[in-house]
Design an enzyme around this catalytic site. Sequence first.
Site, PDB file in Angstrom:
ATOM      1  N   ASP A 172       3.261 -17.384  -8.343  1.00  0.00           N
ATOM      2  CA  ASP A 172       1.867 -17.421  -8.797  1.00  0.00           C
ATOM      3  C   ASP A 172       0.913 -17.218  -7.618  1.00  0.00           C
ATOM      4  O   ASP A 172       1.214 -17.613  -6.494  1.00  0.00           O
ATOM      5  CB  ASP A 172       1.601 -18.779  -9.480  1.00  0.00           C
ATOM      6  N   ASN A 178       2.033 -12.999 -20.547  1.00  0.00           N
ATOM      7  CA  ASN A 178       1.358 -12.004 -19.690  1.00  0.00           C
ATOM      8  C   ASN A 178       0.874 -10.765 -20.444  1.00  0.00           C
ATOM      9  O   ASN A 178       0.048 -10.010 -19.934  1.00  0.00           O
ATOM     10  CB  ASN A 178       2.260 -11.571 -18.518  1.00  0.00           C
TER      11      ASN A 178
HETATM   12  C1  FPP Z   1       1.193 -14.414 -11.105  1.00  0.00           C
HETATM   13  O1  FPP Z   1       0.053 -14.162 -10.308  1.00  0.00           O
HETATM   14  C2  FPP Z   1       2.144 -13.346 -11.021  1.00  0.00           C
HETATM   15  C3  FPP Z   1       2.509 -12.542 -12.064  1.00  0.00           C
HETATM   16  C4  FPP Z   1       1.929 -12.657 -13.404  1.00  0.00           C
HETATM   17  C5  FPP Z   1       3.491 -11.484 -11.913  1.00  0.00           C
HETATM   18  C6  FPP Z   1       4.489 -11.635 -10.817  1.00  0.00           C
HETATM   19  C7  FPP Z   1       4.794 -10.297 -10.322  1.00  0.00           C
HETATM   20  C8  FPP Z   1       5.054  -9.952  -9.044  1.00  0.00           C
HETATM   21  C9  FPP Z   1       5.218 -10.918  -7.943  1.00  0.00           C
HETATM   22  C10 FPP Z   1       5.169  -8.528  -8.683  1.00  0.00           C
HETATM   23  C11 FPP Z   1       6.210  -7.800  -9.422  1.00  0.00           C
HETATM   24  C12 FPP Z   1       7.565  -8.310  -9.162  1.00  0.00           C
HETATM   25  C13 FPP Z   1       8.659  -7.578  -9.309  1.00  0.00           C
HETATM   26  C14 FPP Z   1       9.979  -8.207  -9.136  1.00  0.00           C
HETATM   27  C15 FPP Z   1       8.581  -6.158  -9.666  1.00  0.00           C
HETATM   28  P1  FPP Z   1      -1.359 -14.230 -11.004  1.00  0.00           P
HETATM   29  O2  FPP Z   1      -1.787 -12.827 -11.293  1.00  0.00           O
HETATM   30  O3  FPP Z   1      -1.326 -15.142 -12.181  1.00  0.00           O
HETATM   31  O4  FPP Z   1      -2.222 -14.835  -9.858  1.00  0.00           O
HETATM   32  P2  FPP Z   1      -3.521 -15.760 -10.027  1.00  0.00           P
HETATM   33  O5  FPP Z   1      -3.053 -17.048 -10.645  1.00  0.00           O
HETATM   34  O6  FPP Z   1      -3.990 -15.936  -8.618  1.00  0.00           O
HETATM   35  O7  FPP Z   1      -4.474 -15.010 -10.876  1.00  0.00           O
END
Ligand code: FPP
Length: 242
Positions: A13, A61
């Site tokens: 996250d 998501n």
């Molecule tokens: C949460 O950060 C992360 C995700 C919803 C996606 C995780 C994906 C990756 C790390 C990249 C892709 C990975 C692979 C293996 C291809 P957020 O967007 O919720 O962050 P925030 O809470 O700061 O808004």
Amino acid sequence: MDNVLRHAAIIMDGNGRWAKQRGLPRTEGHKKGAEKVQIALETAREIGLQYLTLYAFSTENWNRPPEEVNALMELLVYFLDEKLPYLMKNNVRLLATGRIDQLPETAVKKLRFTEEKTAGNTSGTLILALNYGGRAEIVDAAKKLMRKTLDGAVKPEDLDEETFSRELYLPQVPPVDLMIRTGGEKRISNFLIWENAYAELYFTSVLWPDFGREEFLAAAEDFRHRGRRFGRVSETTDPEKL
Ligand code: FPP
């Protein structure tokens, strides 16, 4: 005490906030986050982990703006292409968990291809949780069991935790020992509900794109000092652990 760290799972996250802090679009945070997966993989190997499960896309998501969802799917396909040589060279198997067939076709094909190519690799397993929800997984297992019951293959009185867990997405994978969440929130967010039942939980405010080797090693070190009891009576005389 059973402090063997075999399976770690990570809620990655903080990508969005990392990008925002730099005045960049959220998708840049995801790109940086995808790059950080390489460090996590290398550190997992260094500490002898057998399974590393990463929460890359949850069932929730899909509610994000379509541009962000598309960017994540493209990043996934790029990631799989780019990582295949590393996985082969280091004998690492890739598995996907979640409602995979509901992902875009290109992603499904690339995932299945990578799973097949790496199927014989034996020195570690990287699991990507995609379109994954812990409750959905339990519901899907229950559906399979209900069908088997209707077919007469399973009787309700034969159902126990062992037979139930055989219907989960990846029954061959052991339960999670250590669940890490980056980005400051202290929640499990529907991640591996069943598999996390006895997991040690580790929360850090470090945003995923800043989570490197040192941070992973600190989490593993913290795990080593936990007194894992699995519901048993404590055998320690250390008052802090009673
Ligand atoms: C949460 O950060 C992360 C995700 C919803 C996606 C995780 C994906 C990756 C790390 C990249 C892709 C990975 C692979 C293996 C291809 P957020 O967007 O919720 O962050 P925030 O809470 O700061 O808004």
